[in-house]
Design an enzyme around this catalytic site. Structure first.
Site, mmCIF file in Angstrom:
data_model
loop_
_atom_site.group_PDB
_atom_site.id
_atom_site.type_symbol
_atom_site.label_atom_id
_atom_site.label_comp_id
_atom_site.label_asym_id
_atom_site.label_seq_id
_atom_site.Cartn_x
_atom_site.Cartn_y
_atom_site.Cartn_z
ATOM 1 N N HIS A 1 -3.848 -8.516 40.969
ATOM 2 C CA HIS A 1 -4.554 -7.818 39.967
ATOM 3 C C HIS A 1 -5.537 -8.334 40.222
ATOM 4 O O HIS A 1 -5.980 -9.481 39.530
ATOM 5 C CB HIS A 1 -3.948 -8.573 38.432
ATOM 6 C CG HIS A 1 -2.365 -7.977 38.068
ATOM 7 N ND1 HIS A 1 -2.341 -6.863 37.720
ATOM 8 C CD2 HIS A 1 -1.434 -8.630 38.550
ATOM 9 C CE1 HIS A 1 -1.069 -7.063 37.592
ATOM 10 N NE2 HIS A 1 -0.440 -7.869 37.480
ATOM 11 N N LYS B 1 -18.888 0.880 -1.014
ATOM 12 C CA LYS B 1 -18.131 0.529 -1.368
ATOM 13 C C LYS B 1 -16.430 0.069 -0.408
ATOM 14 O O LYS B 1 -17.254 -1.073 -1.137
ATOM 15 C CB LYS B 1 -17.344 2.041 -2.512
ATOM 16 C CG LYS B 1 -16.851 1.395 -3.784
ATOM 17 C CD LYS B 1 -16.812 0.658 -4.087
ATOM 18 C CE LYS B 1 -17.778 2.004 -5.965
ATOM 19 N NZ LYS B 1 -18.967 1.431 -6.975
ATOM 20 N N CYS C 1 -0.081 -4.931 42.241
ATOM 21 C CA CYS C 1 1.639 -5.191 41.435
ATOM 22 C C CYS C 1 2.595 -4.346 41.652
ATOM 23 O O CYS C 1 3.197 -4.407 43.352
ATOM 24 C CB CYS C 1 1.106 -5.348 40.040
ATOM 25 S SG CYS C 1 2.502 -7.620 40.395
ATOM 26 N N ASP D 1 -4.613 -9.160 4.299
ATOM 27 C CA ASP D 1 -3.689 -9.215 4.882
ATOM 28 C C ASP D 1 -2.766 -10.267 4.928
ATOM 29 O O ASP D 1 -3.649 -11.627 5.505
ATOM 30 C CB ASP D 1 -3.734 -9.388 6.599
ATOM 31 C CG ASP D 1 -3.842 -7.643 7.881
ATOM 32 O OD1 ASP D 1 -4.395 -6.642 6.703
ATOM 33 O OD2 ASP D 1 -4.968 -7.608 8.717
ATOM 34 N N GLY E 1 -14.214 -7.557 19.417
ATOM 35 C CA GLY E 1 -14.427 -7.852 20.263
ATOM 36 C C GLY E 1 -15.098 -7.617 20.774
ATOM 37 O O GLY E 1 -16.334 -8.140 21.676
ATOM 38 N N ILE E 2 -16.108 -6.276 20.569
ATOM 39 C CA ILE E 2 -16.989 -6.062 21.859
ATOM 40 C C ILE E 2 -18.027 -6.555 20.995
ATOM 41 O O ILE E 2 -19.341 -6.953 21.617
ATOM 42 C CB ILE E 2 -17.132 -4.674 21.607
ATOM 43 C CG1 ILE E 2 -15.588 -4.734 22.240
ATOM 44 C CG2 ILE E 2 -18.158 -4.290 22.351
ATOM 45 C CD1 ILE E 2 -15.727 -4.612 23.777
ATOM 46 N N GLU F 1 -8.344 -6.749 38.889
ATOM 47 C CA GLU F 1 -9.096 -6.007 37.568
ATOM 48 C C GLU F 1 -9.377 -6.856 36.380
ATOM 49 O O GLU F 1 -10.437 -6.915 36.471
ATOM 50 C CB GLU F 1 -8.259 -4.992 37.529
ATOM 51 C CG GLU F 1 -6.783 -5.168 36.758
ATOM 52 C CD GLU F 1 -5.813 -5.316 37.118
ATOM 53 O OE1 GLU F 1 -6.171 -6.184 38.835
ATOM 54 O OE2 GLU F 1 -4.536 -5.418 36.928
ATOM 55 N N ALA G 1 -21.386 4.115 20.004
ATOM 56 C CA ALA G 1 -22.255 4.044 21.308
ATOM 57 C C ALA G 1 -21.424 4.836 22.215
ATOM 58 O O ALA G 1 -20.147 4.877 22.122
ATOM 59 C CB ALA G 1 -22.799 2.202 21.796
HETATM 60 N N1 GLN Z 1 6.843 -5.152 37.806
HETATM 61 C C1 GLN Z 1 7.177 -6.163 38.437
HETATM 62 C C2 GLN Z 1 7.714 -8.047 38.982
HETATM 63 O O1 GLN Z 1 7.673 -8.563 37.630
HETATM 64 C C3 GLN Z 1 5.552 -5.731 38.775
HETATM 65 C C4 GLN Z 1 4.822 -6.961 37.694
HETATM 66 C C5 GLN Z 1 3.808 -6.138 38.041
HETATM 67 O O2 GLN Z 1 3.008 -5.609 37.843
HETATM 68 N N2 GLN Z 1 2.803 -7.178 37.199
HETATM 69 O O3 GLN Z 1 7.342 -8.005 39.725
#
Ligand code: GLN
Length: 539
Positions: free
Chosen positions: A510, A192, A384, A150, A20-21, A512, A244
């Site tokens: 989220h 090898k 979340c 595989d 992936g990297i 992130e 790296a």
């Molecule tokens: N379990 C929680 C929900 O379903 C939070 C989910 C999460 O943190 N992504 O609402």
């Protein structure tokens, strides 16, 4: 450019070599030369998507803007390229079979026996070309998950063989990533395993055009020559991929090795441009030369595995570079947090992040961590489940609602401050049925979160079934937990923050997933900044 060019990345010898990297780094170099590039991952497992997989099995589940639950490699693609991916960028064997079986039931193959070749392989070929046919990309890089040899990978390798033959050599190429191990007893690098892995590939009729060799030591000219001769590739196409210090070094390492130049030559594309990596290198420079250090506690239950919170860890790297500080993330297992251990585990930190998650295990420790951060004015970010825990903690300890909980953890709770969404109540299927993907959110002017984004209307990605229960909104707000981000259509609370706290934010979404090198997420940038301020005040 007339036609889309296809690059296939396969792996041999061992898993976890970082296909992936490599794919993301090559894509970065091609993008930095002006080619419109995207990456796709084909996963040979039978789950329809990784949404139903435990993070212990497969690391984080990455969510795209269009709400696809995908492999974490797509996160790397977005972080490197700063371009959104979508459902089309991740295909699994389960999805391929599901689609072929649905077609069979609709009668699309009437009269025919449905087989791996041609039906499954055709479906794979179609999925590979979906992105190319959009005419949005000059180059599509397709990473084939797993290792050649595989059983699961066979239909994919066969599909690539056919496609390469159909598209012609100048329109498709195969990069094979292998491991060149160092035997310390012999004091030698060994070729090898690579020879055998290329042979396995050839047994399926596929020739490697470029070899990328993962190694702990420099490959000498002799080794490169040997690999070229035995593996049937030109010497310039033997590319060293040395370990790296950070994944963000890999594009520059690949540039030095000329991976982009050989690729362009083989694909008959102009190579007179030079990649513009100015912004990338500026980030690297800041990342490698921090002016200070801060410590953030990541409170979760999958902390033993780096991959489980991949996007969060990467977002801290981006935000750290932006603030010119090194963020040391201390992973703290929430199951081991309790009244007796909390001080020891948390009081030295500059900030606390309570992670996303599912299920009951470890939640009481998360709630204790929230309480500590709230009472001790430690910068706090809840994501979340982490945001839901912040609401529960506040309800229990400030509103004195004994036993307040989420109905996910306690269906019979007297105070369901977090509750299942109405629309979710009758859902019985687990896969792809949560609130997923990008949703609008309106931020209250003057709030911390508004200042973080510098605007009122944002769109962030979600992945959850449970929600802030609006029945408790008035009480919570009155006592100082403000709801400062609301979904304009549904009225659902997406952001909470505390009035009497220097920096305490919980988000139902989220952030992130959207942090990239070119565009670090403002919420992580602001959280790191708050933690940095906290560390300065402490000193
Ligand atoms: N379990 C929680 C929900 O379903 C939070 C989910 C999460 O943190 N992504 O609402």
């Amino acid at each position: 450019m007339a036609e889309t060019k296809y690059i296939f990345v396969t792996g041999g010898v061992s898993s976890s070599l970082g296909k992936g990297i490599i794919a993301a780094s090559l894509a970065k170099l091609l993008q930095a030369r002006g080619f419109r590039t995207t990456i796709q991952k084909l996963d040979p497992y039978i789950n329809v998507d990784p949404g139903t997989l435990n993070p212990y099995e497969h690391g984080e589940c990455y969510v795209t803007e269009d709400g696809a639950e995908t492999d974490l490699d797509l996160g790397h693609y977005e972080r490197f390229l700063n371009v959104n991916t979508s459902q089309a960028n991740n295909v699994t064997t389960g999805r391929i079979y599901q689609s072929v079986i649905e077609k069979e039931r609709r009668g699309e193959f009437l009269g025919k026996t449905v087989q791996v070749v041609p039906h499954i392989t055709n479906e794979i070929k179609e999925r590979i070309q979906i992105l190319g046919k959009k005419k949005e990309y000059d180059i599509v890089i397709t990473e084939i998950g797993g290792t050649v040899g595989d059983i699961e990978s066979l239909p994919y390798i066969e599909a690539v063989r056919q496609l390469k033959w159909e598209l012609g050599d100048e329109n498709a190429l195969v990069i094979h990533l292998t491991l060149v191990p160092f035997l310390s007893a012999a004091g030698e690098l060994k070729t090898k395993p690579t020879q055998h892995s290329v042979k396995t590939l050839m047994e399926s009729g596929l020739k490697a055009d470029i070899l990328v060799c993962r190694t702990e030591h420099e490959l000498s000219d002799d080794i490169r020559r040997k690999l070229a001769i035995f593996c049937n590739v030109r010497q310039e196409a033997v590319i060293q991929s040395i370990d790296a210090p950070t994944i963000y070094d890999v594009p520059n390492l690949m540039l030095k090795e000329g991976l982009d130049t050989v690729t362009l030559k083989k694909l008959d594309l102009p190579d007179e441009t030079t990649p513009n990596l100015e912004q990338w290198n500026k980030f690297l420079d800041r990342h490698k030369n921090p002016k200070a250090e801060i410590r953030i506690g990541l409170i979760g239950k999958y902390v033993e595995l780096q991959d489980s919170y991949k996007s969060i860890l990467e977002a801290f790297i981006h935000a750290g570079a932006e603030n010119e500080v090194k963020v040391i993330v201390e992973s703290i297992h929430s199951e081991f947090i309790n009244e007796n251990t909390i001080k020891n585990k948390i009081s030295h930190l500059d900030g606390v992040l309570v992670a996303p998650g599912f299920g009951e295990r470890g939640i009481e420790g998360k709630i204790d961590a929230v309480q500590f951060a709230r009472e001790n004015k430690l910068p706090f970010l809840g994501i979340c489940l982490g945001m839901q825990m912040a609401v529960i903690e506040f309800a229990r300890n400030v509103l004195q609602l004994k036993g307040a909980n989420s109905t996910e953890m306690d269906e019979a709770t007297k105070h369901p401050v977090i509750d299942i969404m109405e629309a979710q109540k009758n859902i019985t299927h687990m896969g792809g049925t949560m609130r997923l993907g990008a949703w609008d959110c309106h931020l209250k002017e003057g709030s911390t979160i508004f200042n973080v984004y510098g605007k009122a209307d944002i769109k962030e990605r979600h992945r959850h079934r449970y929600e802030y229960n609006n029945k408790y909104k008035e009480q919570l707000e009155k006592a100082g937990m403000l709801s400062t981000g609301i979904n304009p259509e549904t009225g659902l609370v997406e952001v909470v923050e505390l009035k009497d706290h220097p920096w305490f934010v919980g988000v139902q979404y989220h952030p992130e997933y959207k942090s990239t090198v070119a565009s670090p997420h403002p919420l992580f940038v602001a959280f790191v900044k708050a933690a940095y301020e906290h560390s300065k005040n402490k000193a």
